[in-house]
Structure formats: C-alpha cells, structure tokens
Design a protein around this motif. Structure first.
Motif, short mmCIF file in Angstrom:
data_model
loop_
_atom_site.label_atom_id
_atom_site.label_comp_id
_atom_site.label_asym_id
_atom_site.label_seq_id
_atom_site.Cartn_x
_atom_site.Cartn_y
_atom_site.Cartn_z
N CYS A 202 94.27 -25.76 -7.22
CA CYS A 202 93.23 -26.49 -6.51
C CYS A 202 93.53 -26.62 -5.02
CB CYS A 202 93.04 -27.87 -7.14
SG CYS A 202 92.29 -27.77 -8.78
N CYS B 266 88.47 -29.53 -7.49
CA CYS B 266 88.48 -29.26 -8.92
C CYS B 266 88.01 -30.49 -9.69
CB CYS B 266 89.89 -28.89 -9.38
SG CYS B 266 90.41 -27.27 -8.80
N GLY B 267 87.34 -30.22 -10.80
CA GLY B 267 86.87 -31.32 -11.64
C GLY B 267 86.61 -30.85 -13.04
N SER B 268 86.28 -31.77 -13.91
CA SER B 268 86.05 -31.45 -15.31
C SER B 268 85.29 -32.59 -15.95
CB SER B 268 87.39 -31.24 -16.02
OG SER B 268 87.23 -31.27 -17.42
N TYR C 174 93.32 -34.64 -13.51
CA TYR C 174 92.15 -34.38 -12.69
C TYR C 174 91.94 -35.41 -11.59
CZ TYR C 174 91.23 -31.07 -16.39
OH TYR C 174 91.35 -30.05 -17.28
N LYS D 114 85.08 -26.21 -15.32
CA LYS D 114 84.86 -26.62 -13.94
C LYS D 114 83.56 -26.02 -13.44
CE LYS D 114 86.57 -25.70 -9.29
NZ LYS D 114 85.91 -26.90 -8.75
N SER D 115 82.77 -26.82 -12.72
CA SER D 115 81.56 -26.33 -12.06
C SER D 115 81.73 -26.48 -10.56
CB SER D 115 80.33 -27.11 -12.54
OG SER D 115 80.11 -26.92 -13.92
N PHE D 116 81.28 -25.49 -9.81
CA PHE D 116 81.41 -25.54 -8.36
C PHE D 116 80.38 -24.60 -7.74
CE2 PHE D 116 84.02 -22.12 -9.88
CZ PHE D 116 83.89 -21.09 -8.94
N THR E 78 79.96 -22.00 -13.31
CA THR E 78 80.63 -22.81 -14.31
C THR E 78 81.66 -21.92 -14.98
OG1 THR E 78 78.71 -24.22 -14.70
CG2 THR E 78 80.40 -24.17 -16.41
N GLN F 74 89.25 -22.85 -16.66
CA GLN F 74 90.54 -22.60 -16.02
C GLN F 74 91.46 -21.87 -17.00
OE1 GLN F 74 91.77 -26.25 -13.53
NE2 GLN F 74 90.36 -27.09 -15.06
N LEU G 92 89.64 -18.81 -12.64
CA LEU G 92 88.45 -19.47 -13.18
C LEU G 92 87.59 -18.37 -13.77
CD1 LEU G 92 87.59 -22.09 -10.39
CD2 LEU G 92 88.65 -22.49 -12.61
#
Length: 233
Positions: free
Chosen positions: A10, A21-23, A33, A175-177, A185, A188, A205
């Motif tokens: 990240c 980064c997230g979840s 996280y 993870k979505s970005f 989406t 990891q 990813l």
C-alpha cells in the motif's frame, strides 16, 4: 497476505497515487486495514523528498501523468515506478506477441509483461532476461498454493545465470479503487519466494477475470522492485 506485506504494497500504491488500500473487512481487522494509511506515509514522504530535507522540486503527479499520456497516446499504457532509482514514468505498449506485451518509455527502457506479470526488462542495466515457472497461473486464478519461479539473467560474459526460487502464493481481501478514469475491484494476492538466503515478496491486485491492474514485482538484486499501475489496459 501478512500485515507487513500489505503495508509495504500500500505504501507503493500511495507513491503511484492510487487511493488508499481498503476492504469490506476493515472494521473487523483494524490491525491490518486501519493502519494502512499511516504505514504508507513514511514511504510516500521519502519518495517525494519529505522528512528532514525539503524536496528540491514537486514530485510528479501520477493522475496528471496518466491524463497527459491518455490524451497523447492511443496504445495500452502503464505507470511504472522503479524503487531503486525513485523514477516514475509512463510506458506505452509497442508490441504484442503470443500474450507477451512490450512496454517502452521515451528513453527506450522496456518492460515485458505476460498477463500483467513481469517476464523481462530491457535497457535498465542488470536486465532480467526471462522468467519461467508456474506461479503466474496461481496468481491470475487468485488461488493459494506452492509454486516455482526461475529468473534468468545474462551476465557480462554472455552466460545465462538462472536463479531458481520456491514460492508460496497467498490470497487476501478485496479492494476497490479508481485511477486514470477507470474503476477496479480486485483481490490482494501475495507471492513469497525464496532462494537460499534471498527472499522476494511480490504483491498483486487481481480482478475476477485475471487482470492485474496494480502490482509490485521484483526484477533482480541490483534493480529491486518495480510498482506497476494500469493506465489503459
């Protein structure tokens, strides 16, 4: 992936300008996280000249670099950050053959990818000639397991020097970005490889259809890691 490996990955994403980064499991796993943003900050400060000494110039803005590249070049594009030199540059696809894509920078340096996984370099010095092994199939399938990886290098005397490694592929959270006007989406995926005392930690990813929009991959002992971000698939 382990906590340390996720933080490292990240931090690299932060340097390239990808959202933190997230979840959907963030609330359940605050030790992993919830600390990602703080963990990325030191690496980002180093990359942008932060810390005790002021930066001599503003660092390149990845979003601006991507926007300019999209307007100027219709080819598939990636953003590559070489950690050993701190350089970040846009690279455009210049050729594709049997699933192998060659991406080249304006200064004629090239990365060769197969399905988003690095298989060779050119023009960087201490170049990676080719990569063999069965770990890519696990990575793109987002499937945990044991695998092999062999890096091959051509030495100064023209002799090929193979570096065989044994690897363990692990699968983490979702993870979505968004980057360069595109939303992703992905899952990891970590790849931990060993060869004697050498340890290599690659991170990816991976989308449901096997694309790898973001990754941090090891080139070799002299060049270290490169972080790759898809601008245009």
């Amino acid at each position: 992936m382990t906590t340390g490996r996720i933080w490292q990955f990240c931090a690299a994403l932060a340097v390239l300008g990808v959202a933190g980064c997230g979840s959907d499991r963030a609330a359940d796993e605050p030790s992993i996280y919830g600390a990602l943003k703080d963990a990325a900050a030191p690496a980002l400060a180093r990359a942008t000249g932060g810390g005790e000494a002021p930066a001599p110039a503003a660092p390149p803005n990845p979003d601006q670099m991507a926007a300019r590249a999209l307007a100027a070049n219709p080819a598939p594009l990636i953003l590559a950050g070489l950690e050993s030199s701190g350089a970040t540059q846009v690279m455009a696809m210049t050729g594709e053959n049997a699933g192998m894509r060659s991406y080249m920078s304006p200064n004629m340096q090239a990365l060769i990818l197969r399905g988003g996984i690095l298989t060779g370099t050119k023009g960087l010095g201490h170049d990676l000639s080719v990569v063999d092994g069965d770990s890519p199939s696990l990575i793109r399938a987002r499937r945990a397991g044991q695998a092999t990886r062999i890096h091959r290098y051509i030495s100064g005397d023209g002799v090929e020097r193979p570096l065989p490694m044994t690897c363990n592929v692990t699968v983490g959270g979702a993870k979505s970005f968004a980057f360069a006007g595109r939303s992703w989406t992905a899952t990891q995926v970590g790849e931990s490889c060993r060869s004697g005392a050498l340890t290599v930690e690659n991170s990816y990813l991976v989308t449901a259809d096997g694309q790898i929009p973001v990754s941090r991959q090891w080139i070799g002992q002299q060049l270290g890691y490169v972080t790759l971000q898809t601008i245009r698939p």
